[in-house]
Design a protein around this motif. Structure first.
Motif, PDB file in Angstrom:
ATOM      1  N   THR A 109      10.099  -5.325  12.746  1.00 36.32           N
ATOM      2  CA  THR A 109       8.839  -4.616  12.461  1.00 36.32           C
ATOM      3  C   THR A 109       7.668  -5.304  13.175  1.00 36.32           C
ATOM      4  O   THR A 109       7.575  -6.537  13.169  1.00 36.32           O
ATOM      5  CB  THR A 109       8.542  -4.637  10.943  1.00 36.32           C
ATOM      6  N   PRO A 110       6.766  -4.510  13.792  1.00 31.65           N
ATOM      7  CA  PRO A 110       5.620  -5.154  14.469  1.00 31.65           C
ATOM      8  C   PRO A 110       4.697  -5.829  13.446  1.00 31.65           C
ATOM      9  O   PRO A 110       4.588  -5.364  12.315  1.00 31.65           O
ATOM     10  CB  PRO A 110       4.902  -3.980  15.156  1.00 31.65           C
ATOM     11  N   ALA A 111       4.085  -6.929  13.871  1.00 33.82           N
ATOM     12  CA  ALA A 111       3.188  -7.645  12.947  1.00 33.82           C
ATOM     13  C   ALA A 111       1.825  -6.978  12.970  1.00 33.82           C
ATOM     14  O   ALA A 111       1.313  -6.636  14.030  1.00 33.82           O
ATOM     15  CB  ALA A 111       3.069  -9.097  13.374  1.00 33.82           C
ATOM     16  N   LYS A 112       1.242  -6.788  11.805  1.00 33.59           N
ATOM     17  CA  LYS A 112      -0.093  -6.171  11.696  1.00 33.59           C
ATOM     18  C   LYS A 112      -1.156  -7.150  12.175  1.00 33.59           C
ATOM     19  O   LYS A 112      -1.075  -8.342  11.868  1.00 33.59           O
ATOM     20  CB  LYS A 112      -0.355  -5.873  10.223  1.00 33.59           C
ATOM     21  N   ILE A 113      -2.142  -6.625  12.885  1.00 34.54           N
ATOM     22  CA  ILE A 113      -3.266  -7.487  13.297  1.00 34.54           C
ATOM     23  C   ILE A 113      -4.475  -7.098  12.454  1.00 34.54           C
ATOM     24  O   ILE A 113      -4.847  -5.923  12.416  1.00 34.54           O
ATOM     25  CB  ILE A 113      -3.580  -7.282  14.794  1.00 34.54           C
ATOM     26  N   VAL A 114      -5.063  -8.062  11.761  1.00 41.27           N
ATOM     27  CA  VAL A 114      -6.205  -7.720  10.893  1.00 41.27           C
ATOM     28  C   VAL A 114      -7.407  -8.630  11.194  1.00 41.27           C
ATOM     29  O   VAL A 114      -7.235  -9.795  11.543  1.00 41.27           O
ATOM     30  CB  VAL A 114      -5.845  -7.863   9.387  1.00 41.27           C
TER      31      VAL A 114
END
Ligand SMILES: NC(=O)CC[C@H](N)C(=O)O
Length: 347
Positions: free
Chosen positions: A173-178
């Motif tokens: 799963t792609p990592a979320k960028i916040v």
């Protein structure tokens, strides 16, 4: 500006992740450094510098002899660094404003460290002795910071999201960028394998509260009351102080003029304070817009009147005209050779 970037617990060899650190190279024209953390070979810092103070010893990640276990990368200016140094009698190794964070962290811990800072900042602090990583950002989020954490503890941090989009990790799963929350700090435990786990996220200041550093501030006492004269005097005091504290830059300072009230007032106050503080150069102003735009016309007037205050108060205005296609191009940088703030270092 300044561009900061770091990865902790990379599954890939860090050297292959480092291309991402170069995506924020435009934030720091003076020098860059990529440094792997010894003992934690899958952790790495990247830094692009726009030097504001201590050109010689201020390169990052900042490390000082007194705290060999601390690694520090930040973007920003700490206006009260000298005041805090004298107040707490810290023996500093450099003239760098950011060095104060290392001393404050050592003496008071992360919460008090962050709340004593008067400045604009986004930081990454690694403490290898206590196996902790700390992130933090100023109250108003003036300096940008983005993070990305995977479920298995790979942490990546950067001044801009673009430095995180192409990083590889072991999960499907792609990592979320916040974006990192302004006015907060976050604490991560650093495991022996370089991966992290978030253990605390806390607000250290919010704009409706008096900041903790106020008790040490040197700004003259504000009068209480809401009559017009008192309010005007207080605004003037605070406004002048806001310009004065930004004169800590050791680089030549210039002003970006829109010709409107805000930038004109900053420029006029700067000219006044430059004389008091004996800045050894005239003020250079810049403006940008299409030919005959109201901004350009107004900026010229402001620059002309600043030059009339005193022959050494202004170097005149550098005007950049934009053509309609340039105005539509968000990547177009008309001041390639200069780096801009409303108060900007240009030397
Ligand atoms: N542009 C910045 O973020 C500057 C960082 C630091 N204050 C320096 O002078 O190098």
């Amino acid at each position: 500006m300044c561009g900061i970037w770091a990865v902790f617990g990379s599954d890939e060899c860090v050297s292959s992740q480092c291309a991402s650190a170069m995506k924020v190279a435009h934030r720091g024209p003076d020098a860059f450094r990529i440094e792997n953390v010894n003992g934690f070979t899958n952790c790495c810092f990247g830094f692009h510098r726009l030097a504001i103070v201590d050109q010689l010893y201020g390169m990052q990640p900042l490390r000082i002899k007194k705290f060999p276990f601390l690694w520090f990368c930040y973007n920003g200016e700490i206006y009260n660094h000298r005041l805090l140094r004298d107040q707490f009698q810290f023996e500093t190794q450099t003239e760098m404003d950011g060095e104060i964070l290392l001393h404050l962290y050592d003496r008071f811990g992360i919460q008090k460290m962050a709340s004593l800072l008067d400045g604009v900042f986004a930081f990454i602090l690694l403490d290898t002795a206590n196996r902790k990583v700390f992130l933090g950002r100023d109250t108003y989020g003036v300096r940008p910071l983005f993070k990305s954490v995977t479920d298995d503890g790979f942490l990546a941090v950067c001044s801009e999201a673009k430095g995180l989009t192409d990083l590889s990790h072991a999960l499907d799963t792609p990592a979320k960028i916040v974006p990192f929350l302004p006015g907060h700090f976050e604490v991560f435990e650093l495991k022996q394998n370089g991966k992290v786990q978030s253990v605390q996220m806390e607000q250290f200041h919010c704009c409706t509260k008096e900041p903790a550093h106020a008790i040490y501030d040197t700004v003259e006492r504000l009068s209480t009351g809401f009559d017009m004269e008192t309010v005007k005097t207080n605004i003037r005091t605070l406004f002048e102080n806001a310009v004065r504290k930004r004169l800590m830059a050791q680089r030549r300072i210039g002003c970006l003029l829109s010709g409107g009230l805000d930038s004109s007032l900053v420029a006029a106050t700067l000219v006044k304070l430059a004389k008091v503080e004996k800045l050894p150069y005239p003020l250079q102003t810049f403006s940008i817009g299409s030919e005959d735009s109201p901004d350009i016309i107004a900026s010229r007037k402001v620059s002309f009147s600043l030059a009339n205050v005193s022959p050494v108060s202004s170097d005149g205005n550098i005007t950049v005209y934009l053509s309609p296609p340039e105005m539509k191009n968000s990547n177009f940088n008309p001041f390639r050779s200069h780096t801009l703030f409303i108060l900007l270092p240009i030397g």
